[in-house]
Write a protein that holds these residues in place. Structure first.
Motif, PDB file in Angstrom:
ATOM      1  N   GLY A 192      18.639  -5.487  -6.938  1.00  0.00           N
ATOM      2  CA  GLY A 192      17.825  -4.307  -6.655  1.00  0.00           C
ATOM      3  C   GLY A 192      18.251  -3.505  -5.436  1.00  0.00           C
ATOM      4  O   GLY A 192      17.557  -2.568  -5.051  1.00  0.00           O
ATOM      5  N   ALA A 193      19.381  -3.866  -4.830  1.00  0.00           N
ATOM      6  CA  ALA A 193      19.840  -3.129  -3.651  1.00  0.00           C
ATOM      7  C   ALA A 193      20.079  -1.662  -4.000  1.00  0.00           C
ATOM      8  O   ALA A 193      20.440  -1.320  -5.123  1.00  0.00           O
ATOM      9  CB  ALA A 193      21.126  -3.743  -3.101  1.00  0.00           C
ATOM     10  N   VAL A 194      19.880  -0.810  -3.016  1.00  0.00           N
ATOM     11  CA  VAL A 194      20.147   0.618  -3.180  1.00  0.00           C
ATOM     12  C   VAL A 194      21.307   0.983  -2.255  1.00  0.00           C
ATOM     13  O   VAL A 194      21.284   0.673  -1.066  1.00  0.00           O
ATOM     14  CB  VAL A 194      18.901   1.463  -2.846  1.00  0.00           C
ATOM     15  CG1 VAL A 194      19.244   2.942  -2.823  1.00  0.00           C
ATOM     16  CG2 VAL A 194      17.798   1.196  -3.860  1.00  0.00           C
ATOM     17  N   VAL A 195      22.313   1.623  -2.832  1.00  0.00           N
ATOM     18  CA  VAL A 195      23.462   2.092  -2.065  1.00  0.00           C
ATOM     19  C   VAL A 195      23.399   3.612  -2.060  1.00  0.00           C
ATOM     20  O   VAL A 195      23.471   4.245  -3.113  1.00  0.00           O
ATOM     21  CB  VAL A 195      24.795   1.583  -2.663  1.00  0.00           C
ATOM     22  CG1 VAL A 195      25.966   2.044  -1.807  1.00  0.00           C
ATOM     23  CG2 VAL A 195      24.783   0.061  -2.791  1.00  0.00           C
ATOM     24  N   ALA A 196      23.228   4.172  -0.866  1.00  0.00           N
ATOM     25  CA  ALA A 196      23.088   5.623  -0.701  1.00  0.00           C
ATOM     26  C   ALA A 196      24.394   6.196  -0.181  1.00  0.00           C
ATOM     27  O   ALA A 196      24.904   5.740   0.837  1.00  0.00           O
ATOM     28  CB  ALA A 196      21.960   5.924   0.281  1.00  0.00           C
TER      29      ALA A 196
ATOM     30  N   GLN B  86      18.409  -4.711   1.719  1.00  0.00           N
ATOM     31  CA  GLN B  86      18.359  -4.096   0.391  1.00  0.00           C
ATOM     32  C   GLN B  86      18.894  -2.666   0.377  1.00  0.00           C
ATOM     33  O   GLN B  86      19.031  -2.073  -0.682  1.00  0.00           O
ATOM     34  CB  GLN B  86      16.920  -4.074  -0.141  1.00  0.00           C
ATOM     35  CG  GLN B  86      16.362  -5.426  -0.503  1.00  0.00           C
ATOM     36  CD  GLN B  86      17.021  -5.993  -1.743  1.00  0.00           C
ATOM     37  OE1 GLN B  86      17.732  -6.989  -1.652  1.00  0.00           O
ATOM     38  NE2 GLN B  86      16.802  -5.394  -2.876  1.00  0.00           N
ATOM     39  N   VAL B  87      19.155  -2.079   1.549  1.00  0.00           N
ATOM     40  CA  VAL B  87      19.568  -0.677   1.624  1.00  0.00           C
ATOM     41  C   VAL B  87      20.912  -0.583   2.340  1.00  0.00           C
ATOM     42  O   VAL B  87      21.052  -1.031   3.479  1.00  0.00           O
ATOM     43  CB  VAL B  87      18.519   0.181   2.370  1.00  0.00           C
ATOM     44  CG1 VAL B  87      18.926   1.649   2.357  1.00  0.00           C
ATOM     45  CG2 VAL B  87      17.130  -0.009   1.760  1.00  0.00           C
ATOM     46  N   VAL B  88      21.886   0.007   1.666  1.00  0.00           N
ATOM     47  CA  VAL B  88      23.208   0.231   2.251  1.00  0.00           C
ATOM     48  C   VAL B  88      23.460   1.734   2.232  1.00  0.00           C
ATOM     49  O   VAL B  88      23.389   2.370   1.175  1.00  0.00           O
ATOM     50  CB  VAL B  88      24.321  -0.490   1.454  1.00  0.00           C
ATOM     51  CG1 VAL B  88      25.689  -0.192   2.052  1.00  0.00           C
ATOM     52  CG2 VAL B  88      24.062  -1.991   1.391  1.00  0.00           C
ATOM     53  N   ALA B  89      23.722   2.299   3.397  1.00  0.00           N
ATOM     54  CA  ALA B  89      24.038   3.727   3.502  1.00  0.00           C
ATOM     55  C   ALA B  89      25.535   3.866   3.760  1.00  0.00           C
ATOM     56  O   ALA B  89      26.055   3.330   4.738  1.00  0.00           O
ATOM     57  CB  ALA B  89      23.236   4.380   4.616  1.00  0.00           C
ATOM     58  N   VAL B  90      26.221   4.562   2.864  1.00  0.00           N
ATOM     59  CA  VAL B  90      27.659   4.792   2.988  1.00  0.00           C
ATOM     60  C   VAL B  90      27.819   6.242   3.431  1.00  0.00           C
ATOM     61  O   VAL B  90      27.472   7.163   2.688  1.00  0.00           O
ATOM     62  CB  VAL B  90      28.387   4.532   1.654  1.00  0.00           C
ATOM     63  CG1 VAL B  90      29.883   4.732   1.818  1.00  0.00           C
ATOM     64  CG2 VAL B  90      28.071   3.135   1.138  1.00  0.00           C
TER      65      VAL B  90
ATOM     66  N   GLN C 166      21.156   2.165  -7.609  1.00  0.00           N
ATOM     67  CA  GLN C 166      20.453   0.885  -7.552  1.00  0.00           C
ATOM     68  C   GLN C 166      21.284  -0.080  -8.362  1.00  0.00           C
ATOM     69  O   GLN C 166      21.697   0.235  -9.485  1.00  0.00           O
ATOM     70  CB  GLN C 166      19.049   0.979  -8.121  1.00  0.00           C
ATOM     71  CG  GLN C 166      18.329  -0.354  -8.021  1.00  0.00           C
ATOM     72  CD  GLN C 166      17.035  -0.395  -8.781  1.00  0.00           C
ATOM     73  OE1 GLN C 166      16.747   0.475  -9.587  1.00  0.00           O
ATOM     74  NE2 GLN C 166      16.263  -1.424  -8.544  1.00  0.00           N
ATOM     75  N   VAL C 167      21.545  -1.258  -7.790  1.00  0.00           N
ATOM     76  CA  VAL C 167      22.411  -2.230  -8.455  1.00  0.00           C
ATOM     77  C   VAL C 167      21.705  -3.564  -8.643  1.00  0.00           C
ATOM     78  O   VAL C 167      20.804  -3.920  -7.886  1.00  0.00           O
ATOM     79  CB  VAL C 167      23.724  -2.455  -7.660  1.00  0.00           C
ATOM     80  CG1 VAL C 167      24.540  -1.185  -7.565  1.00  0.00           C
ATOM     81  CG2 VAL C 167      23.434  -3.001  -6.275  1.00  0.00           C
ATOM     82  N   SER C 168      22.138  -4.281  -9.652  1.00  0.00           N
ATOM     83  CA  SER C 168      21.649  -5.642  -9.858  1.00  0.00           C
ATOM     84  C   SER C 168      22.571  -6.579  -9.081  1.00  0.00           C
ATOM     85  O   SER C 168      23.634  -6.164  -8.616  1.00  0.00           O
ATOM     86  CB  SER C 168      21.655  -5.986 -11.345  1.00  0.00           C
ATOM     87  OG  SER C 168      22.988  -6.012 -11.824  1.00  0.00           O
ATOM     88  N   ALA C 169      22.172  -7.834  -8.974  1.00  0.00           N
ATOM     89  CA  ALA C 169      23.042  -8.822  -8.341  1.00  0.00           C
ATOM     90  C   ALA C 169      24.347  -8.859  -9.125  1.00  0.00           C
ATOM     91  O   ALA C 169      24.349  -8.880 -10.344  1.00  0.00           O
ATOM     92  CB  ALA C 169      22.371 -10.191  -8.345  1.00  0.00           C
ATOM     93  N   GLY C 170      25.452  -8.831  -8.434  1.00  0.00           N
ATOM     94  CA  GLY C 170      26.740  -8.836  -9.108  1.00  0.00           C
ATOM     95  C   GLY C 170      27.308  -7.446  -9.335  1.00  0.00           C
ATOM     96  O   GLY C 170      28.437  -7.299  -9.772  1.00  0.00           O
ATOM     97  N   GLY C 171      26.530  -6.394  -9.068  1.00  0.00           N
ATOM     98  CA  GLY C 171      27.079  -5.053  -9.077  1.00  0.00           C
ATOM     99  C   GLY C 171      26.941  -4.232 -10.341  1.00  0.00           C
ATOM    100  O   GLY C 171      27.632  -3.231 -10.498  1.00  0.00           O
ATOM    101  N   ARG C 172      26.054  -4.598 -11.251  1.00  0.00           N
ATOM    102  CA  ARG C 172      25.827  -3.754 -12.424  1.00  0.00           C
ATOM    103  C   ARG C 172      24.812  -2.682 -12.050  1.00  0.00           C
ATOM    104  O   ARG C 172      23.790  -2.958 -11.429  1.00  0.00           O
ATOM    105  CB  ARG C 172      25.328  -4.572 -13.609  1.00  0.00           C
ATOM    106  CG  ARG C 172      25.344  -3.755 -14.887  1.00  0.00           C
ATOM    107  CD  ARG C 172      25.489  -4.589 -16.139  1.00  0.00           C
ATOM    108  NE  ARG C 172      26.600  -5.516 -16.203  1.00  0.00           N
ATOM    109  CZ  ARG C 172      27.834  -5.212 -16.621  1.00  0.00           C
ATOM    110  NH1 ARG C 172      28.131  -3.985 -16.993  1.00  0.00           N
ATOM    111  NH2 ARG C 172      28.766  -6.130 -16.679  1.00  0.00           N
ATOM    112  N   LEU C 173      25.094  -1.417 -12.427  1.00  0.00           N
ATOM    113  CA  LEU C 173      24.220  -0.308 -12.054  1.00  0.00           C
ATOM    114  C   LEU C 173      22.940  -0.307 -12.886  1.00  0.00           C
ATOM    115  O   LEU C 173      22.973  -0.381 -14.109  1.00  0.00           O
ATOM    116  CB  LEU C 173      24.939   1.027 -12.237  1.00  0.00           C
ATOM    117  CG  LEU C 173      26.065   1.305 -11.260  1.00  0.00           C
ATOM    118  CD1 LEU C 173      26.755   2.622 -11.584  1.00  0.00           C
ATOM    119  CD2 LEU C 173      25.551   1.337  -9.838  1.00  0.00           C
ATOM    120  N   LEU C 174      21.824  -0.194 -12.164  1.00  0.00           N
ATOM    121  CA  LEU C 174      20.522  -0.085 -12.820  1.00  0.00           C
ATOM    122  C   LEU C 174      20.093   1.377 -12.917  1.00  0.00           C
ATOM    123  O   LEU C 174      19.401   1.757 -13.846  1.00  0.00           O
ATOM    124  CB  LEU C 174      19.468  -0.883 -12.039  1.00  0.00           C
ATOM    125  CG  LEU C 174      19.746  -2.378 -11.906  1.00  0.00           C
ATOM    126  CD1 LEU C 174      18.745  -3.014 -10.947  1.00  0.00           C
ATOM    127  CD2 LEU C 174      19.707  -3.042 -13.266  1.00  0.00           C
TER     128      LEU C 174
END
Length: 185
Positions: A83-87, A114-118, A162-170
């Motif tokens: 459920g992490a969000v990468v912005a 849970q939040v990564v800002a790039v 938003q990604v699942s564990a392992g990097g699949r896009l939700l």
């Protein structure tokens, strides 16, 4: 004197007519803006083409990447929690700055991990974004940004994944408020 009164009356009528026409144009532009917003919203809801936000869509696997945050933490596709969000934000992006209060408020309601800002800072001053987001998100700034952007297929700023564990896009969205995760701002 009657001539002067006629000229003043004519000018008054012309000014009034101009005002009425201007108000009509403004009203029409507002209607047009609402219609355009509705059209863009419909395109987003239908999934639209793989762009304009990203080359990857929901269900796809993020590419391999290995990055280090400003705090020295390692971030990879496999290390992203469920459920992490990468912005993805850019220092010279007006839309990023406009959404910054909403993004910071939203991220503050989440667990920081849970939040990564790039942050792409190649063409602007990142200080405002870093100051607002570093307390509430893990920040990736610098040399790792292009590789992470390529792994996610970023084509526009801002873009939120938003990604699942392992990097699949939700989910892939252009506004943080459109993601169906965590607590809304």
């Amino acid at each position: 004197m009657p001539y002067l009164t006629a000229v003043v009356a004519l000018l008054s009528v012309m000014c009034l007519l101009t005002l009425v026409l201007t108000l009509g144009v403004i009203r029409r532009l507002r209607e047009h803006t609402k219609l355009m917003d509705a059209l863009y919203e419909a395109i987003d809801l239908m999934g639209g083409p793989p762009g304009p936000r990203g080359a990857l869509g929901a269900g796809e696997l993020v590419g391999e990447f290995d990055a280090t945050t400003m705090d020295g933490d390692r971030v990879t596709r496999e290390l992203l929690p469920e459920g992490a969000v990468v912005a993805f934000l850019s220092a010279d992006c007006g839309g990023c700055r406009d959404q910054l209060p909403e993004i910071a408020s939203w991220a503050a309601a989440q667990e920081r991990r849970q939040v990564v800002a790039v942050l792409d800072a190649r063409s602007g001053d990142p200080e405002e974004l870093v100051t607002a987001l570093s307390p509430v998100a893990r920040m990736i700034v610098g040399d790792d940004v292009p590789a992470v952007g390529k792994a996610f297929g970023v084509q526009a700023f801002p873009t939120f994944y938003q990604v699942s564990a392992g990097g699949r896009l939700l989910a892939v969205e252009g506004r943080i408020s459109r993601l169906r995760v965590g607590s809304p701002a």
